[in-house]
Write an enzyme that holds these catalytic residues in place. Structure first.
Site, PDB file in Angstrom:
ATOM      1  N   TRP A 157       0.690  -1.247   0.315  1.00 21.99           N
ATOM      2  CA  TRP A 157      -0.115   0.350  -0.389  1.00 21.99           C
ATOM      3  C   TRP A 157       0.734   1.266   0.162  1.00 21.99           C
ATOM      4  CZ3 TRP A 157       1.251   2.505   4.241  1.00 21.99           C
ATOM      5  CH2 TRP A 157       2.166   1.368   5.267  1.00 21.99           C
ATOM      6  N   ASN A 158       2.231   1.357   0.222  1.00 21.40           N
ATOM      7  CA  ASN A 158       2.671   2.530   0.720  1.00 21.40           C
ATOM      8  C   ASN A 158       3.378   2.963  -0.551  1.00 21.40           C
ATOM      9  OD1 ASN A 158       5.123   0.713   0.095  1.00 21.40           O
ATOM     10  ND2 ASN A 158       6.053   1.307   1.517  1.00 21.40           N
ATOM     11  N   LYS A 181      -2.460  -9.018  -7.861  1.00 23.56           N
ATOM     12  CA  LYS A 181      -3.520  -8.436  -6.376  1.00 23.56           C
ATOM     13  C   LYS A 181      -2.349  -7.415  -5.707  1.00 23.56           C
ATOM     14  CE  LYS A 181      -3.124  -9.721  -2.299  1.00 23.56           C
ATOM     15  NZ  LYS A 181      -3.107  -8.403  -1.791  1.00 23.56           N
ATOM     16  N   PRO A 182      -2.854  -6.494  -5.672  1.00 25.76           N
ATOM     17  CA  PRO A 182      -2.487  -4.791  -4.939  1.00 25.76           C
ATOM     18  C   PRO A 182      -3.015  -4.884  -3.288  1.00 25.76           C
ATOM     19  CG  PRO A 182      -4.805  -4.377  -5.938  1.00 25.76           C
ATOM     20  CD  PRO A 182      -4.578  -6.014  -6.042  1.00 25.76           C
ATOM     21  N   ALA A 183      -2.671  -4.133  -2.596  1.00 25.46           N
ATOM     22  CA  ALA A 183      -2.726  -4.381  -1.158  1.00 25.46           C
ATOM     23  C   ALA A 183      -4.878  -4.203  -1.247  1.00 25.46           C
ATOM     24  CB  ALA A 183      -2.121  -3.448  -0.930  1.00 25.46           C
ATOM     25  N   GLY A 234       6.886  -6.787  -0.080  1.00 25.06           N
ATOM     26  CA  GLY A 234       5.827  -5.747   0.631  1.00 25.06           C
ATOM     27  C   GLY A 234       6.813  -6.533   1.476  1.00 25.06           C
ATOM     28  N   SER A 235       6.497  -6.832   2.797  1.00 21.56           N
ATOM     29  CA  SER A 235       7.200  -7.637   4.540  1.00 21.56           C
ATOM     30  C   SER A 235       8.254  -8.757   4.315  1.00 21.56           C
ATOM     31  CB  SER A 235       6.203  -7.717   5.904  1.00 21.56           C
ATOM     32  OG  SER A 235       5.085  -8.805   4.976  1.00 21.56           O
ATOM     33  N   LEU A 257      11.517  -6.515  -0.026  1.00 24.44           N
ATOM     34  CA  LEU A 257      11.479  -7.144   1.047  1.00 24.44           C
ATOM     35  C   LEU A 257      11.733  -5.822   2.301  1.00 24.44           C
ATOM     36  CD1 LEU A 257      11.553 -10.934   1.740  1.00 24.44           C
ATOM     37  CD2 LEU A 257       9.695  -9.294   0.504  1.00 24.44           C
ATOM     38  N   CYS A 290      11.038   1.665   2.570  1.00 25.64           N
ATOM     39  CA  CYS A 290      11.488   0.461   2.605  1.00 25.64           C
ATOM     40  C   CYS A 290      13.081   1.148   2.922  1.00 25.64           C
ATOM     41  CB  CYS A 290      11.084  -0.837   2.301  1.00 25.64           C
ATOM     42  SG  CYS A 290      10.692  -0.722   0.930  1.00 25.64           S
ATOM     43  N   GLU A 391      11.570  -2.103  11.767  1.00 27.08           N
ATOM     44  CA  GLU A 391      11.368  -1.232  11.112  1.00 27.08           C
ATOM     45  C   GLU A 391      10.570  -0.427  11.549  1.00 27.08           C
ATOM     46  OE1 GLU A 391      10.953  -1.806   5.742  1.00 27.08           O
ATOM     47  OE2 GLU A 391      10.052  -2.981   6.613  1.00 27.08           O
TER      48      GLU A 391
END
Ligand code: ADP
Length: 487
Positions: A157-158, A181-183, A234-235, A257, A290, A391
């Site tokens: 999403w960022n 697939k978006p957030a 993502g994470s 990541l 990130c 983070e």
């Protein structure tokens, strides 16, 4: 703002095989404006059935698309670039509405995303194979570059626009088809991107959009032999899980990541420019990037001066709704984000850090329903604190001090992450030496703006695998085919 186009009347839909559609089971989810806490849209909540149909569509379209001349693929991407440029303001306002970032940052994101589309359109026509001299005079050896196949892309999403363009455009430039697939927090920006792409006339099934139940959708794609590659941002936690699952079918992976970027401020730096660079990097998207500086190591002799100047920048930053003029720092994405930033601050203070600015959720009348956190400055920070390892994803700047180069290099490298690191110095020799010693995928020397299409964006260690952008931007989506002929 006109939120719904004709294609999205009751509920925002998925785009599968060229058709906008709602999920079979009728489920929906809400999209929230993080500045107001209000529901701004309802989106169809797809699951396994839609994921499966999307991957089948991508697989069906792959044969034709992979054989479509590069020039035609490039032409469609050029068209898309132009459509994006015509719609900058609308796309930016959607980003601000669902992701919270100030409008001027959202516009930069759209421009940056458009650059990826343009760059990859250019690169589509630069896919070169090789011929190699054989050791036998009767042989002819050729290495072709072929698209890997249908690609599943999962985005965060960022940067709801930038991440979509960074994945979709190189994939289709290379001749791959895509399921995206978006957030769940930011589907509207991806929907807008697909609406523009639809207007460009990509053949059905070449790009498909599925939003909803992330684990269910992810599992279908990871277990589907049609999908040859997973590209994910993502994470680290989810990235590792996807990597493990992708291993079962030896799918190719590209993983962008988490990070924990050190910024090293040497006593010979240009202090004013350094403060400006670090604060900009830190406050960009309220610290939810990130690559934002996470640990600021300042050489002892200039620490007081640096802190004083940095403090002034934070105190003059305007926090508020990103859609309002003059906002420098928008909300965090949700309450969980606020609580995480706050817990890092509390942990640091408990362990001896000094809180110089901020350190709390902002809940004035105009902010109380949103998820705002004050730009925060911590000094006396040390490595026993969570904030120096985890983070924060918030506008919190922790300052540590150091004495000499070797010491700070060792401390900067003491992380499992390896995405970005920053050095601030006017000493050319030092900048080269330290850059070579740092174990990170990207190094900024007097520079915190690393996301640029000409560069290779990506990390080492637990920050991921693969690079996005740069001269090899299509390489990750191509496979070598070796052809040996006896003549
Ligand atoms: P963040 O903490 O920044 O939200 P995540 O890694 O949780 O990062 O999310 C990044 C993307 O990964 C989002 O699109 C999210 O929906 C997706 N995601 C999260 N969990 C899964 C999963 N189990 N399978 C597939 N995708 C997932």
């Amino acid at each position: 703002m006109q939120m719904k186009s004709e294609r999205q009347q009751e509920v925002y839909k998925c785009f599968i095989n060229g058709v906008w559609e709602v999920a079979e089971n009728g489920a929906m989810f809400d999209v929230i404006n993080p500045a107001s806490g209000e529901v701004i849209a309802r989106v169809t909540k797809a699951g396994s059935a839609e994921a499966k149909r999307a991957s089948e569509a991508a697989a069906k379209a792959f044969y034709e698309w992979s054989r479509t001349p590069a020039r035609e693929r490039a032409n469609l991407l050029w068209k898309l670039y132009e459509k994006i440029m015509e719609n900058i303001d609308e796309i930016a306002s959607i980003i601000t509405l669902e992701a919270g970032k100030p409008l001027h940052q959202a516009k930069l994101e759209v421009l940056n995303g458009a650059e990826y589309v343009r760059w990859n359109a250019e690169e589509a026509r630069r896919i070169y194979g090789k011929t190699v001299d054989a050791s036998s005079p009767s042989k002819r050896l050729k290495i072709n570059k072929e698209p890997v196949g249908p690609v599943a892309a999962i985005t965060p999403w960022n940067f709801p626009f930038g991440m979509v363009t960074r994945k979709v455009s190189p994939a289709i430039a290379a001749g791959c088809t895509v399921v995206l697939k978006p957030a769940e927090e930011t589907p509207l920006t991806a929907i807008k991107f697909f609406e523009l792409a639809e207007e460009c006339g990509f053949p059905n099934g070449v790009i498909n959009l599925v939003m909803g139940d992330a684990p269910a959708i992810g599992d279908v794609w990871l277990n589907d032999k049609n999908i040859k590659m997973i590209t994910f941002t993502g994470s680290t936690k989810v990235g590792k899980m996807l990597y493990e699952k992708a291993a079962k079918q030896m799918k190719r992976v590209s993983l962008e990541l988490g990070g924990h970027a050190p910024a090293i401020v040497f006593d010979d730096c240009d202090l004013k420019a350094t403060v400006q660079q670090i604060s900009r990097g830190k406050l960009n998207n309220s610290g939810q990037t990130c690559i934002c500086p996470n640990r600021i190591y300042v050489q002892e002799s200039i620490a007081d001066q640096f802190i004083e100047m940095y403090k002034q920048v934070l105190e003059s930053a305007t926090v508020g709704d990103g859609s309002k003029d003059g906002t420098d720092v928008g909300p965090l994405i949700n309450l969980e984000g606020v609580n995480k930033a706050d817990s890092h601050v509390k942990d640091a203070v408990k362990k001896g850090a000094k809180l110089l600015v901020g350190g709390k959720r902002l809940q004035t009348e105009d902010m109380k329903k949103g998820f705002f956190y004050a730009p925060t400055l911590l000094t006396n920070v040390n490595e026993s604190m969570d904030i120096t390892h985890m983070e924060t994803f918030g506008p919190v700047t922790p300052i540590l001090t150091f004495k000499n180069d070797d010491e700070v290099i060792e401390r900067a490298n003491a992380t499992d992450y390896g995405l970005a690191a920053y050095i601030f110095t006017t000493n050319l020799t030092r900048s080269h030496r330290v850059a070579e010693e740092l174990e990170f995928g990207m190094i900024g020397i007097n520079d915190t703006v690393l996301s640029q299409v000409e560069g290779a964006f990506g990390g080492v260690n637990e920050s991921g695998i693969g690079r996005e952008g740069g001269p090899d931007s299509l390489e990750g989506f191509l496979e070598d085919k070796f052809i040996s002929t006896v003549i």
